[in-house]
Enzyme design. Structure first.
Site, mmCIF file in Angstrom:
data_model
loop_
_atom_site.group_PDB
_atom_site.id
_atom_site.type_symbol
_atom_site.label_atom_id
_atom_site.label_comp_id
_atom_site.label_asym_id
_atom_site.label_seq_id
_atom_site.Cartn_x
_atom_site.Cartn_y
_atom_site.Cartn_z
ATOM 1 N N GLU A 1 -6.893 4.403 7.818
ATOM 2 C CA GLU A 1 -6.680 5.832 7.560
ATOM 3 C C GLU A 1 -7.918 6.447 6.907
ATOM 4 O OE1 GLU A 1 -2.964 5.425 5.496
ATOM 5 O OE2 GLU A 1 -1.975 4.912 7.387
ATOM 6 N N HIS B 1 -9.512 0.911 4.756
ATOM 7 C CA HIS B 1 -8.237 1.089 5.470
ATOM 8 C C HIS B 1 -8.487 2.006 6.675
ATOM 9 C CE1 HIS B 1 -4.127 2.326 6.356
ATOM 10 N NE2 HIS B 1 -3.745 1.232 5.696
ATOM 11 N N SER C 1 3.338 -2.237 10.432
ATOM 12 C CA SER C 1 4.788 -2.210 10.642
ATOM 13 C C SER C 1 5.476 -3.542 10.333
ATOM 14 C CB SER C 1 5.111 -1.733 12.062
ATOM 15 O OG SER C 1 4.635 -0.412 12.253
ATOM 16 N N ASN D 1 0.868 -1.176 0.000
ATOM 17 C CA ASN D 1 0.000 0.000 0.000
ATOM 18 C C ASN D 1 0.907 1.228 0.000
ATOM 19 O OD1 ASN D 1 -1.794 2.049 0.519
ATOM 20 N ND2 ASN D 1 -2.206 1.452 2.636
ATOM 21 N N LYS E 1 0.115 4.247 -0.256
ATOM 22 C CA LYS E 1 -0.555 5.424 0.308
ATOM 23 C C LYS E 1 -0.399 6.624 -0.630
ATOM 24 C CE LYS E 1 0.416 3.493 4.797
ATOM 25 N NZ LYS E 1 0.063 3.604 6.184
ATOM 26 N N GLY F 1 2.185 2.198 10.726
ATOM 27 C CA GLY F 1 3.095 3.327 10.566
ATOM 28 C C GLY F 1 3.756 3.768 11.852
ATOM 29 N N GLU G 1 -5.405 -5.232 10.589
ATOM 30 C CA GLU G 1 -4.403 -4.193 10.781
ATOM 31 C C GLU G 1 -4.708 -3.434 12.072
ATOM 32 O OE1 GLU G 1 -2.458 -3.011 6.837
ATOM 33 O OE2 GLU G 1 -4.216 -1.774 7.087
HETATM 34 C C1 PEP Z 1 -0.784 0.002 5.914
HETATM 35 O O1 PEP Z 1 -0.776 1.142 5.498
HETATM 36 O O2 PEP Z 1 -1.695 -0.771 5.568
HETATM 37 C C2 PEP Z 1 0.297 -0.420 6.808
HETATM 38 C C3 PEP Z 1 0.228 -1.605 7.334
HETATM 39 O O3 PEP Z 1 1.312 0.484 7.008
HETATM 40 P P1 PEP Z 1 2.723 0.179 7.739
HETATM 41 O O4 PEP Z 1 3.265 -1.098 7.134
HETATM 42 O O5 PEP Z 1 3.579 1.364 7.399
HETATM 43 O O6 PEP Z 1 2.453 0.037 9.194
#
Ligand code: PEP
Length: 252
Positions: A98, A96, A214, A9, A11, A174, A168
């Site tokens: 976000e 997601h 992460s 992803n 973003k 992040g 997630e």
């Molecule tokens: C994501 O944006 O779905 C995500 C898991 O980000 P990160 O790997 O940076 O935590």
């Protein structure tokens, strides 16, 4: 046996030119191995065309990060499932955290988007996960299973086999703070049991549940070897070709 699914992803990062370069580098690093893993790159809308061209001849699939549920209409700034299909995408990330957090996306909207994506022939990846506050209040099961149930409402069993879920935990996205393999596996197990209860073993055994939050080359292998974790949704570490390729290899 579920085929692991590893999706990047990207973003709101990378210009079209940068995205093309990154996609070419990933495709070249993964050209000789890992046929056992399904790999997807999800750049911003403005880079879909460049990444599509960069991936020509590669088994890596293309995905988008969001869409509207209507086919067309007066929805300024939105993109329909059909428009996404014309860019060469086969995958779509939905719900997601976000989007839920910053754009007030609701479970009901995620459900409408999921049904529209499936109708259009896209393979959706539906994200679910609890905040740290919810985890500390002992609400993981209620929140995560509630999001899964709401998202899947009215979706038929054959359609469920065309989608994936991504667990997630919001506190791990992040932040550099990954769920331990045991913490992740516990929630993945809860999701799979709930699928088994509602849809039976056929769906529960086949539907892929990715972990996201992460994931890095250093922790990917241990996460991906958990029984109920079927690959990952990768944010930050997907923006560097070598780290994303290392994560994909960890799922092989
Ligand atoms: C994501 O944006 O779905 C995500 C898991 O980000 P990160 O790997 O940076 O935590």
């Amino acid at each position: 046996m579920r085929r692991p699914l590893v999706a990047g992803n990207w973003k709101m990062y990378k210009s079209a030119a940068e995205a093309g370069t990154l996609a070419r580098a990933i495709a070249s690093l993964l050209s000789r191995d890992c046929e056992t893993v399904e790999v997807v790159l999800c750049p911003p809308f403005t880079s879909l065309q460049a990444v599509r061209e960069a991936l020509a001849g590669s088994p890596i699939a293309l995905g988008a990060q969001n869409m509207h549920w209507e086919s067309e209409g007066a929805f300024t700034g939105e993109i329909s499932p059909q428009m996404i299909l014309t860019t060469g995408c086969s995958y779509i990330i939905l719900g997601h955290s976000e989007r839920r957090q910053y754009f007030a996306e609701t479970d009901e909207q995620v459900n409408r988007k999921l049904k529209a994506a499936l109708r259009a022939g896209l393979s959706p990846i539906v994200c679910v996960g609890e905040t740290l506050e919810q985890r500390e209040a002992g609400q993981i099961e209620t929140v995560v299973l509630g999001q899964v149930r709401a998202a899947l409402q009215g979706v038929s069993e054959p359609e469920l086999l065309k989608m994936a879920l991504a667990y997630e935990p919001v506190w791990a996205i992040g932040t550099g703070r990954t769920a331990t393999p045991a913490q992740a596996e516990e929630v993945h197990g809860l999701i799979r049991s709930s699928l088994r209860q509602h849809y039976g073993e056929g769906v529960a055994g086949a539907l892929r549940i990715q972990y996201g939050g992460s994931v890095k080359p250093e922790n990917a292998a241990e996460l991906f070897t958990q029984q109920n974790i079927d690959g990952g949704l990768i944010g930050g570490a997907a923006l560097k070709a070598d780290s994303f390729a290392a994560i994909v290899r960890a799922a092989c």
